[in-house]
Design a protein around this motif. Structure first.
Motif: not given
Length: 271
Positions: A231-242, A250-261, A263-266
């Motif tokens: 659930x939290x991975x899905x929520x984080x993915x949506x945050x990165x997408x937005x 792409x958002x999910x891949x970036x999130x899992x690579x960096x481990x946090x919303x 870090x993914x955005x940064x």
């Protein structure tokens, strides 16, 4: 002012056992509606305590909650939710309950009656004047909590409290008292009800405002939350997408690579 425990006064309702389930629920709901108004009356006190908590944490200190029974459990819950919600280290916010961790699930008889144990439990954490301690007790008279705050005051450790009785010993002891007067409970003396709800609301305000001031929220999002379930991975993915206007994959891949919303955005901002 003479101290009177309004939380122990007789309920505004009687013959509860003769009520239908609907009557019980409607009556409880009517009582519960008064709690946010009572919290609103205490907002200036809550602000003063929240500002002090934020100041101490920003300077590297820790926040301790000390309570017994329902109050202690509420403190433990709030403390335990800070690391997964805001990504802060375990130990930044600590909940202590009379009787130890076993008291979270099962009441420990007379644990709250020791005026020395609260302070001894704080000593186990090498408490110092850089930290802040909030005593939680609906009655405002719990020895475990009172003793802890009194010892903290002697050592210039900042103290606050959350109680539901005006003029209580706890409110008189804490340097930053919060008093939310909710009045008599639906079931006389059952402070797990309105008083517990009020304490939970205040705890939400204190910890959330502190985490925001610590930079643990960006915009209105929990960018440092722990990705501990799907659930939290899905929520984080949506945050990165937005935030980055990219596809879900792409958002999910970036999130899992960096481990946090965050870090993914940064990672994209710094690319």
């Amino acid at each position: 002012m003479t101290f009177k425990k309004t939380t122990e006064e007789s309920s505004n309702y009687d013959h509860l056992e003769k009520m239908s389930v609907q009557e019980i629920l409607v009556s409880m709901n009517q009582e519960d509606k008064t709690v946010p108004d009572a919290v609103e009356q205490a907002l200036p006190q809550i602000e003063a305590l929240a500002e002090k908590v934020s100041d101490q944490l920003l300077k590297g200190g820790r926040l301790f909650y000390v309570g017994a029974g329902t109050s202690g459990r509420l403190g433990v819950v709030d403390a335990s939710e800070c690391p997964p919600t805001f990504g802060v280290p375990h130990g930044l916010v600590v909940g202590l309950i009379a009787g130890g961790d076993s008291a979270i699930r099962k009441a420990v008889e007379f644990a709250e009656d020791s005026k020395e144990q609260g302070w001894l439990d704080l000593v186990d954490y090498q408490i110092s004047e850089g930290d802040i301690v909030i005593g939680i007790a609906a009655s405002g008279t719990t020895p475990y909590v009172l003793g802890a705050l009194e010892e903290c005051n002697k050592r210039d450790i900042p103290t606050g409290c959350i109680t539901c009785n005006e003029g209580s010993p706890l409110a008189m002891t804490a340097k930053f008292p919060v008093v939310v007067v909710v009045g008599p409970e639906f079931v006389t003396g059952s402070s797990r009800m309105k008083a517990g709800t009020a304490q939970k609301l205040v705890l939400n305000m204190i910890s959330t405002s502190a985490m925001i001031k610590l930079g643990r929220v960006k915009g209105n999002r929990m960018v440092d939350m722990q990705l501990s379930n799907n659930k939290l991975v899905d929520r984080g993915t949506r945050m990165v997408m937005e935030a980055l206007h990219i596809s879900e994959s792409d958002a999910n891949e970036l999130l899992l690579k960096h481990g946090s919303v965050r870090k993914a955005i940064e990672s994209r901002a710094n690319a």
